[in-house]
Design a protein around this motif. Sequence first.
Motif, PDB file in Angstrom:
ATOM      1  N   GLY A  16       5.136   5.318   6.917  1.00 50.61           N
ATOM      2  CA  GLY A  16       6.135   4.614   7.713  1.00 50.61           C
ATOM      3  C   GLY A  16       5.844   3.142   7.922  1.00 50.61           C
ATOM      4  O   GLY A  16       6.572   2.477   8.669  1.00 50.61           O
ATOM      5  N   LYS A  17       4.810   2.622   7.271  1.00 47.77           N
ATOM      6  CA  LYS A  17       4.482   1.201   7.410  1.00 47.77           C
ATOM      7  C   LYS A  17       4.615   0.531   6.049  1.00 47.77           C
ATOM      8  O   LYS A  17       4.396   1.147   5.013  1.00 47.77           O
ATOM      9  CB  LYS A  17       3.060   1.016   7.934  1.00 47.77           C
ATOM     10  N   GLU A  18       4.972  -0.750   6.097  1.00 44.88           N
ATOM     11  CA  GLU A  18       5.090  -1.519   4.864  1.00 44.88           C
ATOM     12  C   GLU A  18       4.087  -2.661   4.940  1.00 44.88           C
ATOM     13  O   GLU A  18       4.300  -3.654   5.629  1.00 44.88           O
ATOM     14  CB  GLU A  18       6.512  -2.056   4.694  1.00 44.88           C
ATOM     15  N   VAL A  19       2.957  -2.508   4.247  1.00 42.51           N
ATOM     16  CA  VAL A  19       1.849  -3.455   4.329  1.00 42.51           C
ATOM     17  C   VAL A  19       1.611  -4.051   2.954  1.00 42.51           C
ATOM     18  O   VAL A  19       1.389  -3.329   1.978  1.00 42.51           O
ATOM     19  CB  VAL A  19       0.563  -2.762   4.842  1.00 42.51           C
ATOM     20  N   ILE A  20       1.654  -5.385   2.861  1.00 45.16           N
ATOM     21  CA  ILE A  20       1.405  -6.080   1.600  1.00 45.16           C
ATOM     22  C   ILE A  20      -0.095  -6.151   1.353  1.00 45.16           C
ATOM     23  O   ILE A  20      -0.877  -6.444   2.258  1.00 45.16           O
ATOM     24  CB  ILE A  20       2.006  -7.495   1.635  1.00 45.16           C
ATOM     25  N   CYS A  43       0.848  -1.198   0.000  1.00 45.65           N
ATOM     26  CA  CYS A  43       0.000   0.000   0.000  1.00 45.65           C
ATOM     27  C   CYS A  43       0.882   1.246   0.000  1.00 45.65           C
ATOM     28  O   CYS A  43       1.725   1.422   0.888  1.00 45.65           O
ATOM     29  CB  CYS A  43      -0.928  -0.025   1.214  1.00 45.65           C
ATOM     30  N   LYS A  44       0.679   2.108  -0.989  1.00 43.01           N
ATOM     31  CA  LYS A  44       1.516   3.306  -1.109  1.00 43.01           C
ATOM     32  C   LYS A  44       1.253   4.293   0.025  1.00 43.01           C
ATOM     33  O   LYS A  44       2.176   4.903   0.559  1.00 43.01           O
ATOM     34  CB  LYS A  44       1.265   3.977  -2.464  1.00 43.01           C
ATOM     35  N   ALA A  45      -0.012   4.430   0.446  1.00 47.90           N
ATOM     36  CA  ALA A  45      -0.327   5.362   1.542  1.00 47.90           C
ATOM     37  C   ALA A  45       0.307   4.914   2.852  1.00 47.90           C
ATOM     38  O   ALA A  45       0.853   5.725   3.596  1.00 47.90           O
ATOM     39  CB  ALA A  45      -1.851   5.482   1.681  1.00 47.90           C
ATOM     40  N   CYS A  46       0.254   3.625   3.142  1.00 45.75           N
ATOM     41  CA  CYS A  46       0.869   3.111   4.372  1.00 45.75           C
ATOM     42  C   CYS A  46       2.381   3.249   4.313  1.00 45.75           C
ATOM     43  O   CYS A  46       3.030   3.543   5.321  1.00 45.75           O
ATOM     44  CB  CYS A  46       0.469   1.657   4.590  1.00 45.75           C
ATOM     45  N   TYR A  47       2.985   3.025   3.137  1.00 48.59           N
ATOM     46  CA  TYR A  47       4.432   3.137   3.004  1.00 48.59           C
ATOM     47  C   TYR A  47       4.886   4.564   3.271  1.00 48.59           C
ATOM     48  O   TYR A  47       5.912   4.797   3.928  1.00 48.59           O
ATOM     49  CB  TYR A  47       4.850   2.690   1.604  1.00 48.59           C
ATOM     50  N   GLU A  48       4.131   5.528   2.763  1.00 48.33           N
ATOM     51  CA  GLU A  48       4.482   6.923   3.022  1.00 48.33           C
ATOM     52  C   GLU A  48       4.271   7.292   4.484  1.00 48.33           C
ATOM     53  O   GLU A  48       4.856   8.250   4.978  1.00 48.33           O
ATOM     54  CB  GLU A  48       3.644   7.823   2.113  1.00 48.33           C
ATOM     55  N   PRO A 105      -5.660  -3.468   5.054  1.00 51.35           N
ATOM     56  CA  PRO A 105      -6.278  -3.585   6.375  1.00 51.35           C
ATOM     57  C   PRO A 105      -6.357  -2.252   7.105  1.00 51.35           C
ATOM     58  O   PRO A 105      -7.195  -2.085   7.996  1.00 51.35           O
ATOM     59  CB  PRO A 105      -5.373  -4.578   7.103  1.00 51.35           C
ATOM     60  N   ASN A 106      -5.508  -1.307   6.734  1.00 50.93           N
ATOM     61  CA  ASN A 106      -5.529   0.002   7.392  1.00 50.93           C
ATOM     62  C   ASN A 106      -6.382   1.022   6.638  1.00 50.93           C
ATOM     63  O   ASN A 106      -7.074   1.833   7.251  1.00 50.93           O
ATOM     64  CB  ASN A 106      -4.102   0.546   7.534  1.00 50.93           C
TER      65      ASN A 106
END
Length: 782
Positions: free
Chosen positions: A483-487, A476-481, A516-517
């Motif tokens: 600070g989280k790395e979610v597949i 998820c690009k929004a989660c990565y930005e 999930p977020n």
Amino acid sequence: MSGQGPSVDKGMNTILVCQESYACGGSDEAAFECDECGSLQCVRCELELHRQERMRNHDRVRIAPGHVPFCDSCKGDSSGCGVNGGRLRAVVRCQGCKINLCLDCQKRTHSGVNKRKHPVTPYPPPGQVQDSSLEAGDGGEMEALKAKLEKVCSFLLVDAKEEMQLKDEEDFVSRLDCRPEELLKVVSIFGNTGEGKSHTLNHTFFLGREVFQTSPTQESCTVGVWAAMDPIHRVVVIDTEGLLGAGSNQGQRTRLLLKVLAVSDLIIYRTHADRLHDDLFKFLGDASDAYLKHFTRELKATTARCGLDVPLSTLGPAVIIFHETVHTKLLGSDNPSESAERLLQERFRKLGLFPEAFSSIQYRGTRTYNPPTDFSGLLRSLEQQLDNNTTRSPRSANVIYRALQALSERFSGDIPEEHLASNSFFPDEYFTCSSICLSCGSGCVNSMNHLKEEVDHEAKHRCRYTAQYDNRIYTCKACYEGGKEVIVIPKTTASSDSPWFGLATYAWSGYVIECPNCGVIYRSRQYWYGNQDPVDTVVRTEIQHIWPGSDGFLKDNNNAAQRLLDGVNYISQSVSELSVKPAKAVTSWLTDQIAPAYWKPNSLILKCSKCSEVFQDNDTKHHCRACGEGFCDGCSTKNRPVPERGWGLAPVRVCDACFLNRSVSEGKDEEGGTLSRRVGEAVQNTLGAVVTATYIPLGLMKDAARPAYWVPDQDIRCCCECQRDFSAPRLSIHHCRACGQGVCDDCSPERRAVPSRGWDHPVRVCNTCHQKPGDLYSCYSL
């Protein structure tokens, strides 16, 4: 060199005195004979003389009472005085020349007038004095040592396949015949096959008794790793299989040697070559590198798990190179100013090898002019190293066994043949995981059997994308930005959708990507036109390695077809199981409505009109086309035309009585009700054909709807849980929605959600997957 012999000129000398007078006055009893000094030496002189750098590696032996030295004059003489150019034992010692002479050398050198008058001291015959000394005081000590060694026998510790041959630690202690709390050290021997390793251990530790088997044949007599207890020095002695021997599993046997080296405190490298070969240095250099790289961490982990305060891996073992020559001089004898150890270090440096794992490397040489080989110098070096506890401390037999067992469990398994041609004795492939990435070909860098400790595969280099494996994962690009790395994975329906509503939404809007977020972040057909690729908008991609046996990547969990089939099967099974009797009643009512007037109604037919057999629920009632009575299948087997009832000239079913009775007038349609019946039969036949046609391609439909991770039905022979054969009657194949394996109904009674496979609602899972904690195959974290 100076010395003074006994004052007696006649008779036999039974006590040898020091011939050096370097630290004593020449009156101390001799204890050593130095071959390169050419003299007998007392304890003090031997110690002081050989502290000097140039004399440190002299070959010297401890002498026993009645010892007879070699002749000094025929040393290296090619005149034929010695046997095969060797040396003979002396007969006398010339006090004037201060040399030892055999009988031939005495006649040859002292036949002149001047030397004939030199005083000489005769030596006793070696056999006579040795026998008398054994009968005297030393015989009792020797018998005591022999009595201790009489019960010692070796046992197989590890076989050639790297498998431990003992049950547990108690079995190891029992075989060694030692106390569990007794502190011991480990001495092992290495070398090429045929170098006499077992013979060396027998004569060094066990007074020549054959504790370790020896053989004069070409085949190796030592296969695997054998161990025995030296009751005199209280050490565990380990004999190993030789290098460069014939046989299979060369890589496994070489790796086994390193495991033994790792648990040893002192290592003997035995070589019988006249010159030191490069193989010796390469073996020790490669063993050092492999020990530091692969075994140090494992040994530290073993001591931590066992709660032991033993520095097994802080400093490696000490090495003694035991070099026996016949025709060449020993290392360093040509240049006494340089020590043999420094020459060894220079040889390692020239080969680009640095044996940093070993605490010390010592050279011990012996030159055998006449057999047998003298092992006393090796024993003295071993005793000095065993008494030194500054680097390697003794430990109990339990610790020794645990360390070897831990290494055997971690570093085990087959070694591919392509690794056997390596230039290194211990290539990394012997100790690292053999898994290869299917996409890029990179090897796993973790140690062997790391999956047992739940450590995933890992490679040094990044992987490359291949369309065959489609080894991309989405995050998820929004989660990565944030600070989280979610597949995230594409799937049929969102987790909040009901099964049937989700299918309808999928048919209209396409697959979804759900975080999930963040919730649903993408629908493939959200708009009438202008739908963008998710990679350009809401997700970012990473390339991952594909390891053999892994589940691959869960990027396409489009199971809409299988969901639809599951729903249809569920409805059809429910109708077929719950409405058998109602369906039967409806069929009978429909038949009565279209039947000719002369047919007896089905509700009134309770038994066969001929045999009087009572009809059951599943029995079929047949009507005779001539008389209209109800019969069973066995009493209405005949066929003939009944045109008088309006059935035309085609043969139709009749009862046996009507088949014989043809009195009914032909061509008359008494009731005129056969048209509707003909239509009804045609409709029933057509419906039957349609139903049959739908069952034929059902297998093809199931295979087409099968998700990619499911095992195809044709590849499933038995249940993955109970191993029952699916060829048995009434045993259907079901698929676990988590692992995709074939399972029977009894072994998959539980229902759980499998969100990473696109099943957000409870679905069928096997018992093994049901017992796993947490989300099944969770894909929401890296």
